[in-house]
Motif scaffolding. Structure first.
Motif, mmCIF file in Angstrom:
data_model
loop_
_atom_site.group_PDB
_atom_site.id
_atom_site.type_symbol
_atom_site.label_atom_id
_atom_site.label_comp_id
_atom_site.label_asym_id
_atom_site.label_seq_id
_atom_site.Cartn_x
_atom_site.Cartn_y
_atom_site.Cartn_z
ATOM 1 N N SER A 96 0.824 -1.206 0.000
ATOM 2 C CA SER A 96 0.000 0.000 0.000
ATOM 3 C C SER A 96 0.858 1.257 0.000
ATOM 4 N N GLY A 97 1.995 1.213 0.691
ATOM 5 C CA GLY A 97 2.896 2.366 0.700
ATOM 6 C C GLY A 97 3.491 2.641 -0.671
ATOM 7 N N ILE A 98 3.908 1.584 -1.348
ATOM 8 C CA ILE A 98 4.477 1.738 -2.684
ATOM 9 C C ILE A 98 3.422 2.247 -3.661
ATOM 10 N N ALA A 99 2.213 1.706 -3.563
ATOM 11 C CA ALA A 99 1.132 2.149 -4.449
ATOM 12 C C ALA A 99 0.803 3.619 -4.210
ATOM 13 N N LEU A 100 0.787 4.033 -2.950
ATOM 14 C CA LEU A 100 0.502 5.440 -2.636
ATOM 15 C C LEU A 100 1.618 6.338 -3.141
ATOM 16 N N ASP A 101 2.868 5.926 -2.959
ATOM 17 C CA ASP A 101 3.996 6.723 -3.467
ATOM 18 C C ASP A 101 3.932 6.867 -4.982
ATOM 19 N N ALA A 102 3.597 5.781 -5.673
ATOM 20 C CA ALA A 102 3.484 5.838 -7.132
ATOM 21 C C ALA A 102 2.348 6.766 -7.543
ATOM 22 N N THR A 103 1.240 6.724 -6.811
ATOM 23 C CA THR A 103 0.108 7.595 -7.109
ATOM 24 C C THR A 103 0.483 9.060 -6.931
ATOM 25 N N VAL A 104 1.214 9.352 -5.870
ATOM 26 C CA VAL A 104 1.657 10.732 -5.630
ATOM 27 C C VAL A 104 2.595 11.196 -6.733
ATOM 28 N N GLN A 105 3.497 10.330 -7.181
ATOM 29 C CA GLN A 105 4.403 10.696 -8.266
ATOM 30 C C GLN A 105 3.651 10.942 -9.570
ATOM 31 N N ILE A 106 2.651 10.119 -9.843
ATOM 32 C CA ILE A 106 1.838 10.317 -11.043
ATOM 33 C C ILE A 106 1.092 11.644 -10.957
ATOM 34 N N ARG A 107 0.534 11.928 -9.785
ATOM 35 C CA ARG A 107 -0.160 13.205 -9.602
ATOM 36 C C ARG A 107 0.792 14.366 -9.831
ATOM 37 N N ASN A 108 2.011 14.273 -9.300
ATOM 38 C CA ASN A 108 2.988 15.345 -9.484
ATOM 39 C C ASN A 108 3.321 15.550 -10.959
ATOM 40 N N LYS A 109 3.432 14.458 -11.713
ATOM 41 C CA LYS A 109 3.712 14.575 -13.146
ATOM 42 C C LYS A 109 2.539 15.215 -13.886
ATOM 43 N N PHE A 110 1.318 14.865 -13.478
ATOM 44 C CA PHE A 110 0.145 15.487 -14.100
ATOM 45 C C PHE A 110 0.107 16.982 -13.829
ATOM 46 N N VAL A 111 0.381 17.366 -12.596
ATOM 47 C CA VAL A 111 0.378 18.788 -12.251
ATOM 48 C C VAL A 111 1.461 19.517 -13.024
ATOM 49 N N GLU A 112 2.632 18.909 -13.128
ATOM 50 C CA GLU A 112 3.723 19.501 -13.887
ATOM 51 C C GLU A 112 3.347 19.668 -15.359
ATOM 52 N N TYR A 114 0.301 19.832 -16.586
ATOM 53 C CA TYR A 114 -0.774 20.827 -16.673
ATOM 54 C C TYR A 114 -0.195 22.233 -16.639
ATOM 55 N N LYS A 115 0.743 22.470 -15.734
ATOM 56 C CA LYS A 115 1.358 23.799 -15.650
ATOM 57 C C LYS A 115 2.102 24.139 -16.927
ATOM 58 N N GLU A 116 2.792 23.147 -17.505
ATOM 59 C CA GLU A 116 3.517 23.376 -18.748
ATOM 60 C C GLU A 116 2.559 23.696 -19.889
ATOM 61 N N ILE A 117 1.455 22.978 -19.967
ATOM 62 C CA ILE A 117 0.469 23.231 -21.019
ATOM 63 C C ILE A 117 -0.166 24.608 -20.836
#
Length: 122
Positions: A96-112, A114-117
Motif C-alpha cells: 500500500s505504501g508503494i502504491a501510494l507513493d506511485a500515485t503521488v508521483q503520477i499526480r505530481n507529473k500530471f500537475v507539472e 498541466y502547468k507546462e500546457i
C-alpha cells in the motif's frame, strides 16, 4: 496498481499524433503513418475502448483497496487474530505504501504537465 504499460504507451502515442495534427493511421494496407512511413511498419495503435479517466479511476480504486486491506490486516493483527501473521501485515503495508507513493508521483507529473500546457502561448 495494475496499469498495462503497452496500453498506456499506445494511448499516449495516439494523443501525441493528434496533438501534432497528424491523422491516425488506418488499418488498411495503404495507410500512411508518421513521416510518410507505412502504418504497418510503425506499429498498431491500441483500439481499446477504455478511456483514460476510467483507467485512472480504476487505478485509484486499486490503491484504495490496498490501503484498506493493509489497515484491516493491521487491526486484525493488533487484536490478536492468529490467522494474520506479522509478515502478511508488513507485506500489505509495503504494497500500500508503494502504491501510494506511485500515485503521488503520477499526480505530481500530471500537475507539472498541466502547468507546462497552461504556460504555452496560444
Amino acid at each position: 496498481m495494475d496499469i498495462k504499460g503497452n496500453s498506456l504507451y499506445s494511448q499516449m502515442q495516439s494523443m501525441s499524433l493528434q496533438a501534432m495534427g497528424n491523422k491516425l493511421p488506418t488499418t488498411g494496407a495503404d495507410a500512411i503513418g508518421v513521416d510518410g512511413i507505412p502504418a504497418n511498419s510503425v506499429g498498431k495503435i491500441n483500439q481499446s475502448t477504455s478511456n483514460f479517466g476510467d483507467m485512472l479511476s480504476s487505478a485509484l480504486n486499486n490503491v484504495n483497496e490496498l490501503q484498506s486491506d493493509a489497515g484491516d490486516k493491521k487491526k486484525a493483527f493488533e487484536m490478536g487474530d492468529t490467522s494474520v501473521t506479522l509478515a502478511e501485515v508488513m507485506i500489505a503495508s509495503s504494497k500500500s505504501g508503494i502504491a501510494l507513493d506511485a500515485t503521488v508521483q503520477i499526480r505530481n507529473k500530471f500537475v507539472e504537465a498541466y502547468k507546462e500546457i497552461m504556460s504555452m502561448p496560444v
